[in-house]
Design a protein around this motif. Structure first.
Motif, PDB file in Angstrom:
ATOM      1  N   GLN A  27       0.849  -1.188   0.000  1.00  0.00           N
ATOM      2  CA  GLN A  27       0.000   0.000   0.000  1.00  0.00           C
ATOM      3  C   GLN A  27       0.893   1.249   0.000  1.00  0.00           C
ATOM      4  O   GLN A  27       1.786   1.379   0.843  1.00  0.00           O
ATOM      5  N   ILE A  28       0.652   2.155  -0.953  1.00  0.00           N
ATOM      6  CA  ILE A  28       1.395   3.414  -0.964  1.00  0.00           C
ATOM      7  C   ILE A  28       0.400   4.574  -0.960  1.00  0.00           C
ATOM      8  O   ILE A  28      -0.722   4.446  -1.451  1.00  0.00           O
ATOM      9  N   GLY A  66      -8.626   4.246 -14.602  1.00  0.00           N
ATOM     10  CA  GLY A  66      -9.779   5.102 -14.390  1.00  0.00           C
ATOM     11  C   GLY A  66      -9.898   5.662 -12.987  1.00  0.00           C
ATOM     12  O   GLY A  66     -10.744   6.519 -12.740  1.00  0.00           O
ATOM     13  N   THR A  67      -9.055   5.213 -12.058  1.00  0.00           N
ATOM     14  CA  THR A  67      -9.117   5.736 -10.697  1.00  0.00           C
ATOM     15  C   THR A  67      -8.487   7.119 -10.633  1.00  0.00           C
ATOM     16  O   THR A  67      -7.521   7.412 -11.335  1.00  0.00           O
ATOM     17  N   VAL A  68      -9.063   7.978  -9.784  1.00  0.00           N
ATOM     18  CA  VAL A  68      -8.590   9.350  -9.619  1.00  0.00           C
ATOM     19  C   VAL A  68      -8.299   9.578  -8.142  1.00  0.00           C
ATOM     20  O   VAL A  68      -9.096   9.224  -7.266  1.00  0.00           O
ATOM     21  N   TYR A  69      -7.137  10.178  -7.833  1.00  0.00           N
ATOM     22  CA  TYR A  69      -6.722  10.434  -6.455  1.00  0.00           C
ATOM     23  C   TYR A  69      -6.503  11.939  -6.272  1.00  0.00           C
ATOM     24  O   TYR A  69      -5.907  12.600  -7.121  1.00  0.00           O
ATOM     25  N   TYR A  70      -6.977  12.455  -5.127  1.00  0.00           N
ATOM     26  CA  TYR A  70      -6.897  13.885  -4.850  1.00  0.00           C
ATOM     27  C   TYR A  70      -5.894  14.218  -3.747  1.00  0.00           C
ATOM     28  O   TYR A  70      -5.718  15.370  -3.399  1.00  0.00           O
ATOM     29  N   GLY A  71      -5.234  13.209  -3.211  1.00  0.00           N
ATOM     30  CA  GLY A  71      -4.206  13.440  -2.201  1.00  0.00           C
ATOM     31  C   GLY A  71      -4.543  12.829  -0.866  1.00  0.00           C
ATOM     32  O   GLY A  71      -5.617  13.069  -0.296  1.00  0.00           O
ATOM     33  N   GLY A  72      -3.659  11.963  -0.373  1.00  0.00           N
ATOM     34  CA  GLY A  72      -3.836  11.340   0.930  1.00  0.00           C
ATOM     35  C   GLY A  72      -4.414   9.939   0.884  1.00  0.00           C
ATOM     36  O   GLY A  72      -4.354   9.214   1.877  1.00  0.00           O
ATOM     37  N   GLU A  73      -4.968   9.527  -0.273  1.00  0.00           N
ATOM     38  CA  GLU A  73      -5.549   8.182  -0.365  1.00  0.00           C
ATOM     39  C   GLU A  73      -4.441   7.134  -0.539  1.00  0.00           C
ATOM     40  O   GLU A  73      -3.350   7.429  -1.009  1.00  0.00           O
ATOM     41  N   MET A  74      -4.764   5.899  -0.148  1.00  0.00           N
ATOM     42  CA  MET A  74      -3.841   4.789  -0.301  1.00  0.00           C
ATOM     43  C   MET A  74      -4.194   4.000  -1.562  1.00  0.00           C
ATOM     44  O   MET A  74      -5.373   3.860  -1.912  1.00  0.00           O
ATOM     45  N   LYS A  75      -3.161   3.492  -2.235  1.00  0.00           N
ATOM     46  CA  LYS A  75      -3.360   2.676  -3.444  1.00  0.00           C
ATOM     47  C   LYS A  75      -2.566   1.392  -3.300  1.00  0.00           C
ATOM     48  O   LYS A  75      -1.379   1.422  -2.940  1.00  0.00           O
ATOM     49  N   GLU A  76      -3.204   0.267  -3.569  1.00  0.00           N
ATOM     50  CA  GLU A  76      -2.513  -1.021  -3.534  1.00  0.00           C
ATOM     51  C   GLU A  76      -1.848  -1.276  -4.875  1.00  0.00           C
ATOM     52  O   GLU A  76      -2.496  -1.231  -5.917  1.00  0.00           O
ATOM     53  N   VAL A  77      -0.548  -1.515  -4.858  1.00  0.00           N
ATOM     54  CA  VAL A  77       0.205  -1.751  -6.085  1.00  0.00           C
ATOM     55  C   VAL A  77       1.027  -3.025  -5.941  1.00  0.00           C
ATOM     56  O   VAL A  77       1.283  -3.503  -4.830  1.00  0.00           O
ATOM     57  N   VAL A  78       1.449  -3.555  -7.079  1.00  0.00           N
ATOM     58  CA  VAL A  78       2.274  -4.761  -7.126  1.00  0.00           C
ATOM     59  C   VAL A  78       3.722  -4.351  -7.400  1.00  0.00           C
ATOM     60  O   VAL A  78       3.980  -3.520  -8.275  1.00  0.00           O
ATOM     61  N   TYR A  79       4.644  -4.898  -6.638  1.00  0.00           N
ATOM     62  CA  TYR A  79       6.060  -4.619  -6.857  1.00  0.00           C
ATOM     63  C   TYR A  79       6.453  -4.946  -8.295  1.00  0.00           C
ATOM     64  O   TYR A  79       6.016  -5.941  -8.885  1.00  0.00           O
ATOM     65  N   LEU A 125       3.759   8.086  -3.527  1.00  0.00           N
ATOM     66  CA  LEU A 125       4.022   8.731  -4.812  1.00  0.00           C
ATOM     67  C   LEU A 125       3.953  10.229  -4.585  1.00  0.00           C
ATOM     68  O   LEU A 125       2.895  10.764  -4.242  1.00  0.00           O
ATOM     69  N   GLU A 126       5.079  10.910  -4.741  1.00  0.00           N
ATOM     70  CA  GLU A 126       5.129  12.357  -4.546  1.00  0.00           C
ATOM     71  C   GLU A 126       5.177  13.043  -5.905  1.00  0.00           C
ATOM     72  O   GLU A 126       6.192  13.001  -6.603  1.00  0.00           O
ATOM     73  N   THR A 127       4.089  13.665  -6.283  1.00  0.00           N
ATOM     74  CA  THR A 127       4.027  14.389  -7.560  1.00  0.00           C
ATOM     75  C   THR A 127       4.423  15.835  -7.294  1.00  0.00           C
ATOM     76  O   THR A 127       3.579  16.698  -7.047  1.00  0.00           O
TER      77      THR A 127
END
Length: 378
Positions: free
Chosen positions: A173-174, A189-202, A283-285
């Protein structure tokens, strides 16, 4: 060592690229019946649904378009266009996916190009005020009839549509960090506005784009809320040991790579590699690498002089400072009171010093003065 790292990344990009609209090899030329007569001021729209690459050529510069899923470098994309059309000169730019950009016609008037999708078709529209020629290659020539699928046997059961298979592998989770009044839109299609967690695969790549939101409701979509940036970025999360090796190699080429505590940014391939084992993995944009703040002023005075951006700042504001997606061309409008007096297509560029953090302060704002800019675009 830096050459080895660059070669590894290049090979990864080549083998992981999945073209959205067809293969790059053995493609038939797309022809347009009037593309050699396009010197009118009426405007033109082309159907590029079957194109994997297309280009708009003016006297001194060419804008090359490819689908959003094309993760090659700009140089590689331009090289493909030049191979198909040897008349292209060295002044070129690339537009990926849907969006708007100008032809890089340094010694002449620029044409505005818009690529959009509607009714199942992808269209390329040119404002038509300037001389231009359009060409491209794709999976099928424009004058060929599409293949007709055989009618289904009514006695056979109809297969239910299936979703894309989930990515398998070790997950983490990042957190997705996004600047104010912006969003990150991923390819799923997912949209993030800051602070949410996203599950990703290494070790799996995820494509995303930076977006400015609608200031009135804080939302982004592809309708009336916000603007999607035209640059497609890639994100990959790796384990600590791999991250350390890649970071050490990247530091050998500071002009290309930005190396920070938990991420490496490849400023050429537009890819960010994240240490998934860090205490605060995210993820720091950040500014200069993913977006730029633009501050709008008027020469003389700002009182009652306002700037607006459709679908972002619909109600124009004085002394506007707005975060915009890097590498995109944004149409901005100037107002005195409630009356629009002009508009300009603003290319969102970063500040000098990209990639240098230890001994150089990076300005996080670009100033835009309307009176000077209006004279330049007229």
């Amino acid at each position: 060592m830096k050459k080895l790292f660059a070669m590894v990344l290049a090979l990864v990009m080549v083998f992981s690229a999945v073209p959205v609209l067809g293969a790059y090899a053995e493609e038939a030329a797309i022809t347009y019946s009037d593309h050699l007569m396009n010197n009118s001021d009426t405007g033109y729209t082309y159907d590029i649904t079957n194109a994997s690459i297309a280009w708009v050529k003016q006297a001194n510069g060419t804008l090359v378009w490819v689908p959003a899923g094309d993760n090659r470098s700009d140089d590689e994309i331009i090289a493909q266009a030049k191979a198909a059309d040897p008349s292209l000169k060295d002044e070129n730019a690339v537009l990926k996916g849907f969006g708007e950009a100008q032809t890089p016609n340094g010694n002449g008037a620029k044409a505005t190009v818009i690529v959009a999708q509607a009714d199942g078709k992808i269209t390329l529209t040119i404002d038509g005020k300037y001389s231009h020629f359009v060409s491209g290659t794709g999976a099928a020539a424009a004058d060929e009839e599409p293949a007709v699928e055989p009618a289904a046997d009514p006695t056979e059961p109809v297969a239910e549509p299936t979703e894309a298979p989930a990515v398998e592998g070790e997950k983490v989770q990042i957190r997705i960090d996004v600047p104010q009044k912006m969003a990150v839109a991923f390819e799923d299609g997912t949209v993030y506005y800051g602070g949410e967690m996203k599950e990703v695969v290494y070790n799996h790549e995820y494509a995303f784009q930076m977006c400015s939101v609608n200031w009135e409701n804080g939302l982004f979509d592809d309708a009336e809320n916000g603007i999607r940036g035209t640059v497609v970025y890639r994100m990959e999360v790796v384990h600590r040991n791999e991250f350390k090796e890649l970071a050490a190699a990247a530091k050998e080429d500071p002009e290309r790579y930005t190396v920070k505590g938990i991420d490496i940014i490849d400023n050429v391939a537009k890819k960010i590699i994240i240490d998934g084992d860090a205490t605060d993995t995210h993820l720091e944009t950040d500014v200069n690498n993913f977006f730029m703040a633009y501050r709008f002023h008027f020469e003389g005075q700002d009182y009652n002089h306002k700037t607006g951006i459709d679908k972002v700042v619909n109600k124009p504001l004085e002394s506007l400072s707005v975060n915009l997606p890097l590498g995109s061309t944004i149409t901005c409008k100037a107002f005195v009171g409630d009356e629009q007096i002009d508009s300009a297509d603003v290319f969102v560029a970063n500040n000098s010093g990209e990639g240098v953090y230890d001994d150089e302060f990076l300005t996080s704002v670009n100033d835009f003065t309307w009176s000077k800019a209006v004279e330049e675009v007229k």
